[in-house]
Design a protein around this motif. Structure first.
Motif, mmCIF file in Angstrom:
data_model
loop_
_atom_site.group_PDB
_atom_site.id
_atom_site.type_symbol
_atom_site.label_atom_id
_atom_site.label_comp_id
_atom_site.label_asym_id
_atom_site.label_seq_id
_atom_site.Cartn_x
_atom_site.Cartn_y
_atom_site.Cartn_z
ATOM 1 N N ASN A 25 0.834 -1.202 0.000
ATOM 2 C CA ASN A 25 0.000 0.000 0.000
ATOM 3 C C ASN A 25 0.865 1.247 0.000
ATOM 4 N N LEU A 70 -10.125 -4.275 -0.402
ATOM 5 C CA LEU A 70 -9.209 -3.266 -0.924
ATOM 6 C C LEU A 70 -8.829 -2.329 0.202
ATOM 7 N N GLU A 118 -13.712 -5.661 -3.142
ATOM 8 C CA GLU A 118 -13.542 -5.799 -4.586
ATOM 9 C C GLU A 118 -14.777 -6.432 -5.222
#
Length: 364
Positions: free
Chosen positions: A56, A200, A335
């Motif tokens: 990330n 996500l 997602e």
């Protein structure tokens, strides 16, 4: 010949932790990248025989880095070090060419074992102690951490009721963000397993804010969507605050389907689903924070803030509880599903002083 090692992470704190976790006396030339784009450029410049990669990150995340390494056939061996510990994340990075996956915060023994297992680090790479002592100070210079004096307020500041409001310095924001990143990953993994989905994960948003700014802090909640929310207090060792779980009402249908909820989705059922989400995310996230700070939080009973209301109205009803606060916002998205929920951890200003001291000990 020295191994050219590249550590890529947007967190200064994380880069430092990884550098400190490298095998003792390993003859390496260490370089750093703060995002994926910098990492690709560094590899092309010959600075990344080995890449220790976060997932990330802004600009270019870890998945995109792995895709570019394959696409451009770049000469590097990659090990991912991430707070996103979902099984699907592990599978995705290995399918993109990563040798292995290590969860944050990085464990020195685990990292050494993995480096040895792939022949990246061998006994022949050891250098004498004198040489290794020349490498470690260089790492400290390149990835400087805030000095204890900067982040640990003096005792008299705590007692001084007229002291100026606290300021969140960039270095401290980075530390809080990295702690939140690891905790976020723990909660995301639990949610992914509960719903059998891929979650996500964002970069946590950390700010010192006033109550009037709370609705602005929840930036990912749609302005024209109604929401439902739960609040749960927590306390432990001089630290107290509240956790808010805000869920877009449009999410309930998909959540019910993923949980195989076969009852009619009325307001009572939505409340049950909301509480299930709150218990999962709040509990796991607070556990992740407490684990890193080596302390335990006691949690109060969850309280429903409201159902089917605008976010500003949801917060305004409870605004008397909150003044200036350290706010950590984590926006979870699923997602392929229209599920959006925000988790907000609010720490009191007094708690921030204790947290600063806690973090200073972790960084020593």
């Amino acid at each position: 010949m020295s191994t050219r090692l590249l550590i890529c992470d947007d967190s200064n704190m994380a880069r430092k932790q990884v550098a400190r976790s490298l095998p003792d006396d390993w003859d390496v030339e260490i370089s750093f990248a703060t995002n994926g784009q910098e990492a690709i450029e560094a590899i092309k410049a010959g600075k990344g025989d080995v890449l220790l990669l976060d997932l990330n990150m802004p600009v270019m995340d870890g998945y995109e880095v792995l895709e570019n390494i394959v696409k451009q056939d770049l000469p590097t061996l990659t090990v991912v070090i991430s707070g996103d510990i979902q099984p699907e994340a592990h599978q995705r990075v290995t399918s993109l060419g990563a040798l292995d996956f290590i969860k944050k915060p990085v464990n020195k023994e685990n990292l050494t074992e993995i480096l040895l297992s792939y022949g990246i680090f061998t006994k022949d790479d050891l250098v004498n102690v004198a040489s290794s002592e020349e490498v470690i100070p260089d790492v400290s210079e390149k990835v400087s951490l805030p000095k204890v004096e900067q982040i640990a307020p003096k005792a008299e500041v705590v007692k001084d009721k007229t002291a100026e409001p606290m300021v969140l310095e960039p270095d401290m924001r980075d530390c809080y963000q990295e702690i939140a990143n690891v905790a976020m990953g723990r909660a995301g993994d639990l949610l992914a397993r509960l719903l059998d989905v891929f979650v996500l994960l964002p970069i946590p948003n950390v700010n010192l804010i006033e109550v009037s700014e709370l609705s602005m802090a929840l930036s990912s909640v749609a302005a024209n969507d109604t929401t439902s929310g739960v609040c749960q207090g927590f306390i432990g060792a001089g630290i107290s605050g509240e956790a808010l779980l805000i869920l877009n009402d449009s999410s309930f249908k998909d959540i019910a389907a993923l949980m195989n909820y076969d009852q009619e989705i009325d307001e009572s059922a939505e409340l049950e689903l909301l509480m299930d989400m709150a218990n999962t995310l709040i509990g796991a996230c607070l556990s992740g924070v407490s684990e890193q700070l080596d302390m335990t939080f006691s949690q109060g009973h969850p309280v429903v803030l409201g159902q089917h209301r605008k976010i500003k109205d949801l917060i305004a009803t409870n605004s008397s509880k909150w003044r200036q606060t350290l706010a950590i916002e984590i926006s979870y998205n699923i997602e392929n599903y229209a599920i959006k929920c925000d988790l907000l951890l609010l720490f009191t200003e007094e708690s921030m002083r204790t947290l600063n001291n806690k973090i200073s000990y972790l960084l020593d």
